[in-house]
Design a protein around this motif. Structure first.
Motif, PDB file in Angstrom:
ATOM      1  N   ILE A  17       0.841  -1.203   0.000  1.00 28.68           N
ATOM      2  CA  ILE A  17       0.000   0.000   0.000  1.00 28.68           C
ATOM      3  C   ILE A  17       0.878   1.256   0.000  1.00 28.68           C
ATOM      4  O   ILE A  17       0.581   2.231  -0.700  1.00 28.68           O
ATOM      5  CB  ILE A  17      -0.963  -0.016   1.210  1.00 28.68           C
ATOM      6  N   VAL A  20       1.993   1.981  -3.424  1.00 30.31           N
ATOM      7  CA  VAL A  20       0.931   2.592  -4.240  1.00 30.31           C
ATOM      8  C   VAL A  20       0.758   4.063  -3.843  1.00 30.31           C
ATOM      9  O   VAL A  20       0.644   4.944  -4.701  1.00 30.31           O
ATOM     10  CB  VAL A  20      -0.401   1.819  -4.087  1.00 30.31           C
ATOM     11  N   ARG A  24       1.271   7.714  -6.129  1.00 33.22           N
ATOM     12  CA  ARG A  24       0.203   8.697  -6.354  1.00 33.22           C
ATOM     13  C   ARG A  24       0.671  10.125  -6.066  1.00 33.22           C
ATOM     14  O   ARG A  24      -0.107  11.068  -6.213  1.00 33.22           O
ATOM     15  CB  ARG A  24      -1.002   8.412  -5.456  1.00 33.22           C
ATOM     16  N   SER A  35      -7.469   9.180  -8.926  1.00 31.79           N
ATOM     17  CA  SER A  35      -6.979   8.500  -7.723  1.00 31.79           C
ATOM     18  C   SER A  35      -7.338   9.291  -6.460  1.00 31.79           C
ATOM     19  O   SER A  35      -7.092  10.493  -6.376  1.00 31.79           O
ATOM     20  CB  SER A  35      -5.449   8.358  -7.826  1.00 31.79           C
ATOM     21  N   TYR A  36      -7.930   8.566  -5.479  1.00 25.49           N
ATOM     22  CA  TYR A  36      -8.276   9.196  -4.199  1.00 25.49           C
ATOM     23  C   TYR A  36      -7.016   9.683  -3.487  1.00 25.49           C
ATOM     24  O   TYR A  36      -6.989  10.780  -2.918  1.00 25.49           O
ATOM     25  CB  TYR A  36      -9.035   8.199  -3.313  1.00 25.49           C
ATOM     26  N   VAL A  37      -5.945   8.882  -3.520  1.00 22.26           N
ATOM     27  CA  VAL A  37      -4.703   9.270  -2.821  1.00 22.26           C
ATOM     28  C   VAL A  37      -4.083  10.498  -3.487  1.00 22.26           C
ATOM     29  O   VAL A  37      -3.646  11.431  -2.798  1.00 22.26           O
ATOM     30  CB  VAL A  37      -3.703   8.091  -2.799  1.00 22.26           C
ATOM     31  N   ALA A  38      -4.080  10.503  -4.822  1.00 22.85           N
ATOM     32  CA  ALA A  38      -3.543  11.673  -5.537  1.00 22.85           C
ATOM     33  C   ALA A  38      -4.361  12.913  -5.184  1.00 22.85           C
ATOM     34  O   ALA A  38      -3.818  14.018  -5.035  1.00 22.85           O
ATOM     35  CB  ALA A  38      -3.555  11.430  -7.039  1.00 22.85           C
ATOM     36  N   LYS A  43      -4.814  18.103  -2.353  1.00 21.23           N
ATOM     37  CA  LYS A  43      -5.463  19.018  -1.394  1.00 21.23           C
ATOM     38  C   LYS A  43      -4.496  19.490  -0.319  1.00 21.23           C
ATOM     39  O   LYS A  43      -4.767  20.483   0.362  1.00 21.23           O
ATOM     40  CB  LYS A  43      -6.684  18.342  -0.775  1.00 21.23           C
ATOM     41  N   HIS A  47      -5.318  19.040   4.729  1.00 26.65           N
ATOM     42  CA  HIS A  47      -6.486  18.204   4.421  1.00 26.65           C
ATOM     43  C   HIS A  47      -6.220  16.752   4.835  1.00 26.65           C
ATOM     44  O   HIS A  47      -7.099  16.102   5.416  1.00 26.65           O
ATOM     45  CB  HIS A  47      -6.821  18.279   2.931  1.00 26.65           C
ATOM     46  N   LYS A  51      -8.285  14.568   7.646  1.00 28.27           N
ATOM     47  CA  LYS A  51      -8.852  13.231   7.443  1.00 28.27           C
ATOM     48  C   LYS A  51      -8.399  12.281   8.560  1.00 28.27           C
ATOM     49  O   LYS A  51      -9.190  11.469   9.044  1.00 28.27           O
ATOM     50  CB  LYS A  51      -8.435  12.650   6.085  1.00 28.27           C
ATOM     51  N   GLU A  55     -10.976  10.302  10.916  1.00 29.87           N
ATOM     52  CA  GLU A  55     -10.993   8.832  11.002  1.00 29.87           C
ATOM     53  C   GLU A  55     -10.755   8.378  12.443  1.00 29.87           C
ATOM     54  O   GLU A  55     -11.334   7.378  12.886  1.00 29.87           O
ATOM     55  CB  GLU A  55      -9.953   8.217  10.055  1.00 29.87           C
ATOM     56  N   ASP A  77      -9.494   2.499   7.966  1.00 29.85           N
ATOM     57  CA  ASP A  77      -9.503   3.870   7.411  1.00 29.85           C
ATOM     58  C   ASP A  77      -8.442   4.734   8.096  1.00 29.85           C
ATOM     59  O   ASP A  77      -7.740   5.507   7.433  1.00 29.85           O
ATOM     60  CB  ASP A  77     -10.878   4.525   7.620  1.00 29.85           C
ATOM     61  N   PHE A  80      -4.930   3.651   7.032  1.00 26.59           N
ATOM     62  CA  PHE A  80      -4.676   4.069   5.656  1.00 26.59           C
ATOM     63  C   PHE A  80      -4.368   5.570   5.587  1.00 26.59           C
ATOM     64  O   PHE A  80      -3.362   5.980   4.982  1.00 26.59           O
ATOM     65  CB  PHE A  80      -5.876   3.718   4.763  1.00 26.59           C
ATOM     66  N   HIS A  81      -5.210   6.388   6.202  1.00 28.87           N
ATOM     67  CA  HIS A  81      -4.971   7.844   6.135  1.00 28.87           C
ATOM     68  C   HIS A  81      -3.699   8.230   6.900  1.00 28.87           C
ATOM     69  O   HIS A  81      -3.016   9.190   6.516  1.00 28.87           O
ATOM     70  CB  HIS A  81      -6.193   8.614   6.633  1.00 28.87           C
TER      71      HIS A  81
HETATM   72  N1  LIG Z   1      -6.918   1.619   1.587  1.00 24.91           N
HETATM   73  C1  LIG Z   1      -7.419   2.530   0.926  1.00 24.91           C
HETATM   74  C2  LIG Z   1      -8.543   3.274   1.434  1.00 24.91           C
HETATM   75  N2  LIG Z   1      -9.201   3.195   2.602  1.00 24.91           N
HETATM   76  C3  LIG Z   1     -10.155   4.148   2.533  1.00 24.91           C
HETATM   77  N3  LIG Z   1     -10.111   4.813   1.359  1.00 24.91           N
HETATM   78  C4  LIG Z   1     -10.977   5.892   0.895  1.00 24.91           C
HETATM   79  O1  LIG Z   1     -10.989   6.899   1.887  1.00 24.91           O
HETATM   80  C5  LIG Z   1     -12.194   7.636   1.773  1.00 24.91           C
HETATM   81  C6  LIG Z   1     -12.663   7.879   3.185  1.00 24.91           C
HETATM   82  O2  LIG Z   1     -14.011   7.980   3.212  1.00 24.91           O
HETATM   83  P1  LIG Z   1     -14.719   9.238   3.864  1.00 24.91           P
HETATM   84  O3  LIG Z   1     -16.171   8.937   3.832  1.00 24.91           O
HETATM   85  O4  LIG Z   1     -14.114   9.580   5.150  1.00 24.91           O
HETATM   86  O5  LIG Z   1     -14.338  10.404   2.854  1.00 24.91           O
HETATM   87  P2  LIG Z   1     -15.066  10.822   1.537  1.00 24.91           P
HETATM   88  O6  LIG Z   1     -16.372  11.461   1.878  1.00 24.91           O
HETATM   89  O7  LIG Z   1     -15.151   9.677   0.561  1.00 24.91           O
HETATM   90  O8  LIG Z   1     -14.003  11.894   0.987  1.00 24.91           O
HETATM   91  P3  LIG Z   1     -13.661  13.306   1.592  1.00 24.91           P
HETATM   92  O9  LIG Z   1     -14.079  14.293   0.554  1.00 24.91           O
HETATM   93  O10 LIG Z   1     -14.362  13.480   2.917  1.00 24.91           O
HETATM   94  O11 LIG Z   1     -12.172  13.288   1.771  1.00 24.91           O
HETATM   95  C7  LIG Z   1     -13.139   6.824   0.894  1.00 24.91           C
HETATM   96  O12 LIG Z   1     -13.229   7.448  -0.374  1.00 24.91           O
HETATM   97  C8  LIG Z   1     -12.433   5.473   0.778  1.00 24.91           C
HETATM   98  O13 LIG Z   1     -12.633   4.823  -0.477  1.00 24.91           O
HETATM   99  C9  LIG Z   1      -9.093   4.308   0.652  1.00 24.91           C
HETATM  100  N4  LIG Z   1      -8.611   4.628  -0.581  1.00 24.91           N
HETATM  101  C10 LIG Z   1      -7.542   3.920  -1.057  1.00 24.91           C
HETATM  102  N5  LIG Z   1      -6.942   2.900  -0.338  1.00 24.91           N
HETATM  103  C11 LIG Z   1      -5.754   2.209  -0.875  1.00 24.91           C
HETATM  104  O14 LIG Z   1      -5.041   3.102  -1.706  1.00 24.91           O
HETATM  105  C12 LIG Z   1      -4.881   2.515  -2.987  1.00 24.91           C
HETATM  106  C13 LIG Z   1      -4.830   3.606  -4.030  1.00 24.91           C
HETATM  107  O15 LIG Z   1      -6.091   4.243  -4.118  1.00 24.91           O
HETATM  108  P4  LIG Z   1      -6.336   5.281  -5.332  1.00 24.91           P
HETATM  109  O16 LIG Z   1      -5.327   6.345  -5.143  1.00 24.91           O
HETATM  110  O17 LIG Z   1      -7.750   5.799  -5.155  1.00 24.91           O
HETATM  111  O18 LIG Z   1      -6.172   4.525  -6.585  1.00 24.91           O
HETATM  112  C14 LIG Z   1      -6.051   1.545  -3.130  1.00 24.91           C
HETATM  113  O19 LIG Z   1      -5.776   0.525  -4.068  1.00 24.91           O
HETATM  114  C15 LIG Z   1      -6.140   0.997  -1.710  1.00 24.91           C
HETATM  115  O20 LIG Z   1      -5.168  -0.014  -1.511  1.00 24.91           O
END
Ligand SMILES: N=c1c2ncn([C@@H]3O[C@H](COP(=O)(O)OP(=O)(O)OP(=O)(O)O)[C@@H](O)[C@H]3O)c2ncn1[C@@H]1O[C@H](COP(=O)(O)O)[C@@H](O)[C@H]1O
Length: 117
Positions: A17, A20, A24, A35-38, A43, A47, A51, A55, A77, A80-81
């Motif tokens: 992880i 990954v 990002r 991408s959520y992480v990107a 942000k 930010h 989070k 969490e 969560d 991860f954050h």
């Molecule tokens: N482990 C995680 C993980 N855990 C939680 N989350 C996301 O974290 C967010 C937390 O949810 P919240 O309800 O608190 O937030 P939100 O309302 O969606 O977003 P905000 O606007 O409040 O920030 C959700 O969108 C979840 O999908 C994650 N997103 C990604 N990963 C890992 O990161 C990798 C890369 O992710 P991407 O960058 O998106 O490809 C993934 O393959 C996973 O392994």
């Protein structure tokens, strides 16, 4: 930090992880629209830290509710954050595992007494 820290192997989920997450970063070409992480990196640190705080609060609420599945979900969560926050500072989960390894076997009470001297 101890040199005798446990090393993470390539199959370890935290290492994967973290890889990954690093991929990002803006410097690695992370795309906030894909991408959520990107998006978190885009942000900025405040930010990301907000989070982490949210969490952590959700972990407390899940624990108080006594729902084991929800607690595990919210701790995931938070972990991860927290890993994104570490990455934003150029750190890896291995550093946290190393610190836990350093503390292994050292009583929290003993450690507190040392700090208080
Ligand atoms: N482990 C995680 C993980 N855990 C939680 N989350 C996301 O974290 C967010 C937390 O949810 P919240 O309800 O608190 O937030 P939100 O309302 O969606 O977003 P905000 O606007 O409040 O920030 C959700 O969108 C979840 O999908 C994650 N997103 C990604 N990963 C890992 O990161 C990798 C890369 O992710 P991407 O960058 O998106 O490809 C993934 O393959 C996973 O392994």
């Amino acid at each position: 930090m101890s040199d005798a820290a446990p090393a993470l192997n390539g199959n370890d989920i935290l290492a994967r992880i973290a890889d990954v997450i690093d991929s990002r970063k803006p410097s690695a070409g992370g795309d906030p629209s894909a991408s959520y992480v990107a998006k978190l990196f885009d942000k900025g640190l405040d930010h990301i830290l907000k989070k982490v705080g949210e969490e952590a609060t959700e972990v407390v609420i899940a624990a108080k509710d006594g729902d084991p599945d929800k607690l595990v979900y919210e701790v995931a969560d938070l972990w991860f954050h927290s890993m994104v926050a570490l990455a934003a500072q150029g750190l890896r989960p291995e550093a946290v595992l190393a610190e836990l390894g350093r503390r292994e076997g050292l009583s929290g009470l003993e450690e507190f007494a040392r700090r208080s001297r």
